[in-house]
Design an enzyme around this catalytic site. Structure first.
Site, PDB file in Angstrom:
ATOM      1  N   GLU A   1      -5.939   9.195  17.441  1.00 52.48           N
ATOM      2  CA  GLU A   1      -6.460  10.575  17.508  1.00 52.48           C
ATOM      3  C   GLU A   1      -7.289  10.884  16.254  1.00 52.48           C
ATOM      4  O   GLU A   1      -8.356  11.494  16.343  1.00 52.48           O
ATOM      5  CB  GLU A   1      -5.303  11.586  17.625  1.00 52.48           C
ATOM      6  CG  GLU A   1      -4.544  11.557  18.948  1.00 52.48           C
ATOM      7  CD  GLU A   1      -3.584  10.384  19.067  1.00 52.48           C
ATOM      8  OE1 GLU A   1      -3.281   9.734  18.049  1.00 52.48           O
ATOM      9  OE2 GLU A   1      -3.131  10.097  20.194  1.00 52.48           O
TER      10      GLU A   1
ATOM     11  N   TYR B   1       0.407   4.738   0.359  1.00 49.80           N
ATOM     12  CA  TYR B   1      -0.394   5.912   0.737  1.00 49.80           C
ATOM     13  C   TYR B   1       0.509   6.989   1.373  1.00 49.80           C
ATOM     14  O   TYR B   1       0.649   8.082   0.848  1.00 49.80           O
ATOM     15  CB  TYR B   1      -1.470   5.529   1.766  1.00 49.80           C
ATOM     16  CG  TYR B   1      -2.785   5.032   1.211  1.00 49.80           C
ATOM     17  CD1 TYR B   1      -2.865   4.329   0.017  1.00 49.80           C
ATOM     18  CD2 TYR B   1      -3.974   5.252   1.902  1.00 49.80           C
ATOM     19  CE1 TYR B   1      -4.084   3.863  -0.461  1.00 49.80           C
ATOM     20  CE2 TYR B   1      -5.196   4.799   1.432  1.00 49.80           C
ATOM     21  CZ  TYR B   1      -5.248   4.100   0.257  1.00 49.80           C
ATOM     22  OH  TYR B   1      -6.462   3.648  -0.207  1.00 49.80           O
TER      23      TYR B   1
ATOM     24  N   GLU C   1      -9.378  -1.363   5.625  1.00 50.12           N
ATOM     25  CA  GLU C   1      -8.117  -1.510   6.359  1.00 50.12           C
ATOM     26  C   GLU C   1      -8.380  -1.352   7.863  1.00 50.12           C
ATOM     27  O   GLU C   1      -7.884  -2.119   8.687  1.00 50.12           O
ATOM     28  CB  GLU C   1      -7.108  -0.454   5.881  1.00 50.12           C
ATOM     29  CG  GLU C   1      -5.789  -0.559   6.637  1.00 50.12           C
ATOM     30  CD  GLU C   1      -4.733   0.446   6.154  1.00 50.12           C
ATOM     31  OE1 GLU C   1      -5.072   1.337   5.347  1.00 50.12           O
ATOM     32  OE2 GLU C   1      -3.589   0.326   6.616  1.00 50.12           O
TER      33      GLU C   1
ATOM     34  N   GLN D   1       0.828  -1.213   0.000  1.00 46.28           N
ATOM     35  CA  GLN D   1       0.000   0.000   0.000  1.00 46.28           C
ATOM     36  C   GLN D   1       0.863   1.265   0.000  1.00 46.28           C
ATOM     37  O   GLN D   1       1.571   1.523   0.965  1.00 46.28           O
ATOM     38  CB  GLN D   1      -0.867  -0.011   1.261  1.00 46.28           C
ATOM     39  CG  GLN D   1      -1.742   1.210   1.436  1.00 46.28           C
ATOM     40  CD  GLN D   1      -2.404   1.241   2.810  1.00 46.28           C
ATOM     41  OE1 GLN D   1      -1.812   0.773   3.787  1.00 46.28           O
ATOM     42  NE2 GLN D   1      -3.598   1.766   2.892  1.00 46.28           N
TER      43      GLN D   1
HETATM   44  C1  FAD Z   1       3.167  -0.682  11.489  1.00 46.70           C
HETATM   45  C2  FAD Z   1       2.818   0.358  10.488  1.00 46.70           C
HETATM   46  C3  FAD Z   1       2.553  -0.036   9.189  1.00 46.70           C
HETATM   47  C4  FAD Z   1       2.218   0.929   8.229  1.00 46.70           C
HETATM   48  N1  FAD Z   1       2.008   0.502   6.944  1.00 46.70           N
HETATM   49  C5  FAD Z   1       1.745   1.421   5.987  1.00 46.70           C
HETATM   50  C6  FAD Z   1       1.607   1.013   4.631  1.00 46.70           C
HETATM   51  O1  FAD Z   1       1.704  -0.172   4.294  1.00 46.70           O
HETATM   52  N2  FAD Z   1       1.373   1.953   3.708  1.00 46.70           N
HETATM   53  C7  FAD Z   1       1.235   3.272   4.023  1.00 46.70           C
HETATM   54  O2  FAD Z   1       0.984   4.070   3.124  1.00 46.70           O
HETATM   55  N3  FAD Z   1       1.386   3.700   5.304  1.00 46.70           N
HETATM   56  C8  FAD Z   1       1.638   2.808   6.291  1.00 46.70           C
HETATM   57  N4  FAD Z   1       1.809   3.220   7.594  1.00 46.70           N
HETATM   58  C9  FAD Z   1       1.783   4.652   7.897  1.00 46.70           C
HETATM   59  C10 FAD Z   1       0.575   5.112   8.712  1.00 46.70           C
HETATM   60  O3  FAD Z   1      -0.577   5.156   7.892  1.00 46.70           O
HETATM   61  C11 FAD Z   1       0.923   6.507   9.272  1.00 46.70           C
HETATM   62  O4  FAD Z   1       1.998   6.322  10.199  1.00 46.70           O
HETATM   63  C12 FAD Z   1      -0.238   7.136  10.012  1.00 46.70           C
HETATM   64  O5  FAD Z   1      -1.258   7.467   9.119  1.00 46.70           O
HETATM   65  C13 FAD Z   1       0.201   8.398  10.786  1.00 46.70           C
HETATM   66  O6  FAD Z   1       0.890   9.278   9.971  1.00 46.70           O
HETATM   67  P1  FAD Z   1       2.322   9.840  10.418  1.00 46.70           P
HETATM   68  O7  FAD Z   1       3.163   8.690  10.830  1.00 46.70           O
HETATM   69  O8  FAD Z   1       2.799  10.724   9.352  1.00 46.70           O
HETATM   70  O9  FAD Z   1       2.047  10.680  11.743  1.00 46.70           O
HETATM   71  P2  FAD Z   1       1.513  12.232  11.859  1.00 46.70           P
HETATM   72  O10 FAD Z   1       0.397  12.374  10.891  1.00 46.70           O
HETATM   73  O11 FAD Z   1       2.715  13.074  11.654  1.00 46.70           O
HETATM   74  O12 FAD Z   1       1.023  12.251  13.307  1.00 46.70           O
HETATM   75  C14 FAD Z   1       1.883  12.531  14.432  1.00 46.70           C
HETATM   76  C15 FAD Z   1       1.006  12.672  15.679  1.00 46.70           C
HETATM   77  O13 FAD Z   1       0.111  13.789  15.514  1.00 46.70           O
HETATM   78  C16 FAD Z   1      -1.220  13.386  15.745  1.00 46.70           C
HETATM   79  N5  FAD Z   1      -2.130  14.095  14.837  1.00 46.70           N
HETATM   80  C17 FAD Z   1      -1.925  14.354  13.515  1.00 46.70           C
HETATM   81  N6  FAD Z   1      -2.986  15.020  13.014  1.00 46.70           N
HETATM   82  C18 FAD Z   1      -3.880  15.141  14.012  1.00 46.70           C
HETATM   83  C19 FAD Z   1      -5.190  15.731  14.124  1.00 46.70           C
HETATM   84  N7  FAD Z   1      -5.773  16.298  13.064  1.00 46.70           N
HETATM   85  N8  FAD Z   1      -5.827  15.686  15.325  1.00 46.70           N
HETATM   86  C20 FAD Z   1      -5.212  15.094  16.412  1.00 46.70           C
HETATM   87  N9  FAD Z   1      -3.983  14.541  16.375  1.00 46.70           N
HETATM   88  C21 FAD Z   1      -3.338  14.557  15.203  1.00 46.70           C
HETATM   89  C22 FAD Z   1      -1.247  11.891  15.390  1.00 46.70           C
HETATM   90  O14 FAD Z   1      -2.310  11.243  16.051  1.00 46.70           O
HETATM   91  C23 FAD Z   1       0.114  11.440  15.909  1.00 46.70           C
HETATM   92  O15 FAD Z   1       0.068  11.195  17.284  1.00 46.70           O
HETATM   93  C24 FAD Z   1       2.135   2.298   8.581  1.00 46.70           C
HETATM   94  C25 FAD Z   1       2.401   2.676   9.901  1.00 46.70           C
HETATM   95  C26 FAD Z   1       2.740   1.737  10.849  1.00 46.70           C
HETATM   96  C27 FAD Z   1       3.020   2.189  12.241  1.00 46.70           C
END
Ligand code: FAD
Length: 402
Positions: free
Chosen positions: A386, A133, A255, A131
């Protein structure tokens, strides 16, 4: 005998005859999973046979239409199949992002040609998907993604980077969100495209986790030329051009449902908390777990697990009845992952310092501690807790924006 009872009898007989003995140990966990794909090395002959036999019945994806490699079963029949598999502790024959995520999205948004081409290969475990994304600057705010996809007449030209792409280094194909109209409002210029990972210019770099594993990667697209049609009539863009956000959101509900379902783990084949706690702490003179406080917490978590399982089944019934899961998948994702984290905290409480051992025989090669660390990611992957709470407050409780 009702139709469903007759079906149960047939399923039971078929499983008895076709499920290899080695596949009846209820084993769950990464080392037992069959992910399939071009490069998949079966862990045993039994694993290979089990997949082939289940796929021939369409039972790796029992609810999908028969014409696309599924079993064509009703929701009630799928439940019976699952119950009968659980009864003999049959392992799942195949797990995949194709089954959990891409398949449902193709069934809703794909053309007949796309479904006929891609779905049977997913059902048979021949193609492994990942995936694409998240990007370095687009996680929770996914619609900010910048991976560029330009129309070059007879093909697409893709440039950009994805991150946290689970198993990208082992996958055959990737479903990717790309920006096809940079001038449109951010949700409107996105498309959902399918790319063969073997295409020139696609590369991956594994990211190492605290648990020592590298289950996900950075994925790079450098001047990737990908065809508009993968085969005659089989477009690589799914859904309408620039309407990929609709496909992306729909896929995310599947998902989230899938990740949340991990919260019902107490009822799976793995050892439950009660069993592990008794092993670690022993029982009192009445046969109950020795530690009264832990006993209460274990009971509470087990009951919450059952309540969650029933809620999940109810929501699935409602979804099947035509209302769709929609934002309710965020409830399952939030509660299921938080419950799973709570369960693993209890495992660690019960195991004490031994639970922290990394690779001793006593700790079963650190199964508990590695599992505990892995649960920390449950409430991040597929959208953080969140973000799920934001969706629940807005879409389900209809609360105003903060
Ligand atoms: C084990 C694992 C597997 C994954 N596999 C995939 C994959 O196969 N493909 C893929 O595309 N992605 C994958 N991901 C990525 C995952 O979708 C993202 O980590 C997730 O969407 C969070 O984005 P970020 O890491 O950029 O954190 P951020 O978006 O930077 O968030 C950081 C912090 O800010 C908080 N935050 C952000 N915005 C808000 C808001 N509006 N209100 C309140 N709090 C907020 C979040 O809750 C978090 O605590 C994976 C992640 C993990 C941990």
């Amino acid at each position: 005998m009702s139709d469903l009872e007759a079906f149960r009898t047939q399923v039971r007989a078929w499983l008895e005859e076709n499920c290899p003995k080695e596949m009846r140990d209820g084993a769950v966990g990464e080392e037992f999973v069959c992910w399939g794909g071009r490069n998949w090395k079966f862990k045993s002959e039994a694993q290979k046979t089990w997949l082939a036999r289940m796929a021939s019945k369409g039972w790796t994806v029992p609810a999908w239409p028969v014409e696309y490699g599924g079993g064509g079963l009703s929701r009630e029949e799928v439940k019976v199949l699952k119950e009968e598999m659980r009864r003999i502790k049959a392992r799942s024959p195949l797990e995949s992002f194709g089954i959990w995520m891409l398949g449902p999205a193709l069934l809703k948004y794909g053309t007949h040609e796309q479904k006929a081409h891609f779905l049977p290969a997913i059902a048979r475990g021949e193609i492994r998907w990942c995936q694409g994304y998240s990007e370095p600057n687009a996680g929770s705010d996914l619609a900010s993604l910048q991976c560029k996809c330009e129309d070059q007449g007879d093909h697409w030209l893709v440039n950009g980077q994805k991150i946290w792409t689970s198993y990208a280094d082992e996958a055959d194909w990737i479903f990717v969100l790309v920006r096809t109209d940079p001038k449109a409002a951010k949700h409107d210029g996105i498309s959902f495209i399918l790319i063969d990972m073997a295409t020139k210019g696609v590369s991956t770099k594994p990211i190492k986790l605290i648990s020592g594993k590298s289950p996900f990667c950075e994925t790079f697209f450098d001047d990737v030329k990908t065809p508009k049609e993968h085969a005659p009539g089989v477009n690589t863009v799914v859904g309408a051009l620039n309407r990929g956000w609709d496909v992306a959101k729909y896929l995310l509900t599947h998902e989230r449902e899938m990740i949340g379902a991990g919260g019902s783990g107490a009822m799976g084949g793995a050892r439950g908390i009660g069993e592990i706690a008794v092993d670690c702490l022993g029982v009192d003179e009445t046969g109950r777990l020795r530690d009264a406080i832990l006993r209460a917490k274990v009971a509470e978590t087990e009951v919450d697990g059952w309540a969650f399982l029933l809620t999940m089944e109810r929501l699935k019934d409602e979804a099947k009845a035509g209302q769709g899961m929609g934002a309710k998948s965020s409830m399952l994702k939030y509660y299921g992952t938080e419950l799973n984290k709570r369960r693993y905290e209890l495992f660690m409480d019960a195991a004490g310092s031994e639970g922290l051992e990394w690779d001793s025989e006593r700790s079963e090669d650190g199964k508990l501690v590695k599992g505990w660390l892995r649960t920390k990611a449950n409430s991040i992957e597929g959208g953080t807790s969140e973000v799920q709470l934001n969706i629940i407050s807005k879409r389900i409780l209809e609360l105003p924006d903060a």
